[in-house]
Design an enzyme around this catalytic site. Structure first.
Site, PDB file in Angstrom:
ATOM      1  N   HIS A  98      87.676  58.700  62.809  1.00 31.20           N
ATOM      2  CA  HIS A  98      88.884  57.872  62.794  1.00 31.20           C
ATOM      3  C   HIS A  98      89.263  57.587  64.242  1.00 31.20           C
ATOM      4  CE1 HIS A  98      90.773  59.198  58.656  1.00 31.20           C
ATOM      5  NE2 HIS A  98      90.261  57.991  58.558  1.00 31.20           N
ATOM      6  N   ARG A 137      85.202  54.503  58.653  1.00 29.50           N
ATOM      7  CA  ARG A 137      86.124  54.436  57.515  1.00 29.50           C
ATOM      8  C   ARG A 137      86.654  53.010  57.292  1.00 29.50           C
ATOM      9  NH1 ARG A 137      88.143  59.649  56.025  1.00 29.50           N
ATOM     10  NH2 ARG A 137      86.367  61.065  56.204  1.00 29.50           N
ATOM     11  N   CYS A 184      97.290  63.307  62.487  1.00 29.60           N
ATOM     12  CA  CYS A 184      96.904  63.055  61.086  1.00 29.60           C
ATOM     13  C   CYS A 184      98.023  63.425  60.123  1.00 29.60           C
ATOM     14  CB  CYS A 184      95.703  63.892  60.687  1.00 29.60           C
ATOM     15  SG  CYS A 184      94.274  63.626  61.663  1.00 29.60           S
ATOM     16  N   ARG A 189      90.061  60.580  47.905  1.00 26.18           N
ATOM     17  CA  ARG A 189      91.419  60.378  48.432  1.00 26.18           C
ATOM     18  C   ARG A 189      92.139  59.169  47.813  1.00 26.18           C
ATOM     19  NH1 ARG A 189      92.417  61.373  54.639  1.00 26.18           N
ATOM     20  NH2 ARG A 189      94.487  61.625  53.714  1.00 26.18           N
ATOM     21  N   ASP A 244      93.887  66.666  50.677  1.00 18.97           N
ATOM     22  CA  ASP A 244      94.015  66.028  51.991  1.00 18.97           C
ATOM     23  C   ASP A 244      95.344  65.282  52.163  1.00 18.97           C
ATOM     24  OD1 ASP A 244      91.724  66.683  53.495  1.00 18.97           O
ATOM     25  OD2 ASP A 244      90.506  65.157  52.490  1.00 18.97           O
TER      26      ASP A 244
HETATM   27  C1  LIG Z   1      92.580  62.704  62.583  1.00 18.64           C
HETATM   28  N1  LIG Z   1      92.184  62.135  61.409  1.00 18.64           N
HETATM   29  C2  LIG Z   1      90.825  62.034  61.336  1.00 18.64           C
HETATM   30  C3  LIG Z   1      93.018  61.657  60.466  1.00 18.64           C
HETATM   31  N2  LIG Z   1      93.760  60.722  60.690  1.00 18.64           N
HETATM   32  N3  LIG Z   1      92.984  62.164  59.262  1.00 18.64           N
HETATM   33  C4  LIG Z   1      92.402  63.366  58.826  1.00 18.64           C
HETATM   34  C5  LIG Z   1      91.755  63.155  57.504  1.00 18.64           C
HETATM   35  C6  LIG Z   1      90.980  64.335  57.037  1.00 18.64           C
HETATM   36  C7  LIG Z   1      90.355  64.160  55.688  1.00 18.64           C
HETATM   37  N4  LIG Z   1      89.672  65.349  55.314  1.00 18.64           N
HETATM   38  C8  LIG Z   1      89.399  62.991  55.656  1.00 18.64           C
HETATM   39  O1  LIG Z   1      88.243  63.179  56.024  1.00 18.64           O
HETATM   40  O2  LIG Z   1      89.779  61.900  55.254  1.00 18.64           O
END
Ligand SMILES: CN(C)C(=N)NCCC[C@H](N)C(=O)O
Length: 288
Positions: free
Chosen positions: A180, A151, A280, A106, A81
């Site tokens: 997010h 988150r 992202c 992560r 990621d």
């Molecule tokens: C738009 N978004 C949600 C972001 N800012 N980041 C994407 C993160 C994706 C990663 N698989 C996760 O779930 O953390």
């Protein structure tokens, strides 16, 4: 008869001005969907990494074509990621607030971001609380909008306020598909040149109270339809004039055009398999 949502003597009539940006990106060299930490991820379906790389290269070329500076973070094997650099930190006025990820998958990304930020001579602060960088912090020149619910911990909002000296307005996210803030809200113009920040958001992603707060603070905001939000339309990057967004979000692009913005559609559909879009993949490094 319905009332038109966009007034021609309001924000639509404005001349939009782009300001140069510095973005941090990371190539999806090791991109994969090996675990599921959001509802979009399905580890049972193999990703096409070549396609992801091509989409990412195109996004980078769009930014450089607009005159923005793009720096690169070295991708690490085992961190699929890492392409989503927006989650690694929030940088405002040369001060960096390093992320502390919610999911252990992560966590190892944190050190890579801190090292990169320190190497640039920024004033770097590791977080004491869980937050996922610009994934949950949307920065304008007068305030920071901050997501919580899936988150980022609410305590991180106060930490950010103490660090940056900007009011941090907490917003509760209530739909796990929009886990997010940057899946449900985009800063189109941060107000640094115009003096007036402009945002777009999908109301259904927010608690009733958060919707009221947004309506009070940004009565002229673009309200985006669920269909456009579901293709990550709000995972968009605005520089005051140009708005880089997923090409699939055609309805949102039309609203942007009506307001005098220049929407630029990009295809990030392979990266969307991990739950992300253009924003992202893009962390802004604000040094001024
Ligand atoms: C738009 N978004 C949600 C972001 N800012 N980041 C994407 C993160 C994706 C990663 N698989 C996760 O779930 O953390």
């Amino acid at each position: 008869m319905t009332t038109p949502s966009v007034s021609l003597i309001g924000p639509a009539a404005q001349e939009r001005t782009a300001t140069p940006r510095h973005y941090l990106m990371c190539p999806p060299t090791h991109f994969d969907v090996r675990y599921a930490i959001n509802p979009w991820m399905d580890p049972g379906r193999p990703v096409d990494r070549g396609r992801a790389l091509a989409q990412w290269e195109h996004l980078r070329a769009v930014y450089t074509g607009l005159g923005h500076r793009v720096s690169l973070l070295d991708p690490s094997p085992g961190l699929p990621d890492m392409v989503f650099t927006a989650n690694g930190a929030v940088v405002v006025g040369g001060t960096a607030f390093g992320a502390r990820f919610r999911n252990p998958e992560r966590t190892a990304e944190e050190a890579a971001h801190l090292a990169w930020l320190r190497g640039r001579g920024l004033d770097v602060h590791a977080s004491g609380t869980v937050h996922e960088g610009e994934g949950d912090f949307a920065v304008t020149s007068s305030l920071i909008l901050a997501g919580t619910g899936f988150r980022t911990d609410q305590a991180a909002h106060m930490e950010a306020q103490e660090l940056f000296g900007l009011p941090v307005v907490g917003l509760r996210l209530v739909d796990p598909r929009f886990y997010h803030l940057d899946t449900a809200l985009a800063v189109l113009d941060d107000g640094r040149a115009s003096g007036r920040a402009d945002i777009a958001y999908f109301p259904g992603a927010f608690s009733g109270a958060a919707q009221q707060v947004l309506a009070r603070l940004f009565p002229d905001a673009v309200r985006v339809a669920e269909a456009d939000a579901l293709v990550f339309g709000l995972n968009a990057v605005g520089d005051g004039r140009n708005v880089v967004l997923p090409v699939q979000a055609a309805g949102f692009a039309a609203l942007l055009r009506d307001r005098g913005y220049h929407p630029i559609g990009v295809d990030t559909s392979e990266l969307a398999r991990a739950g992300g879009g253009p924003k992202c993949c893009t962390q802004e490094i604000r040094t001024a």
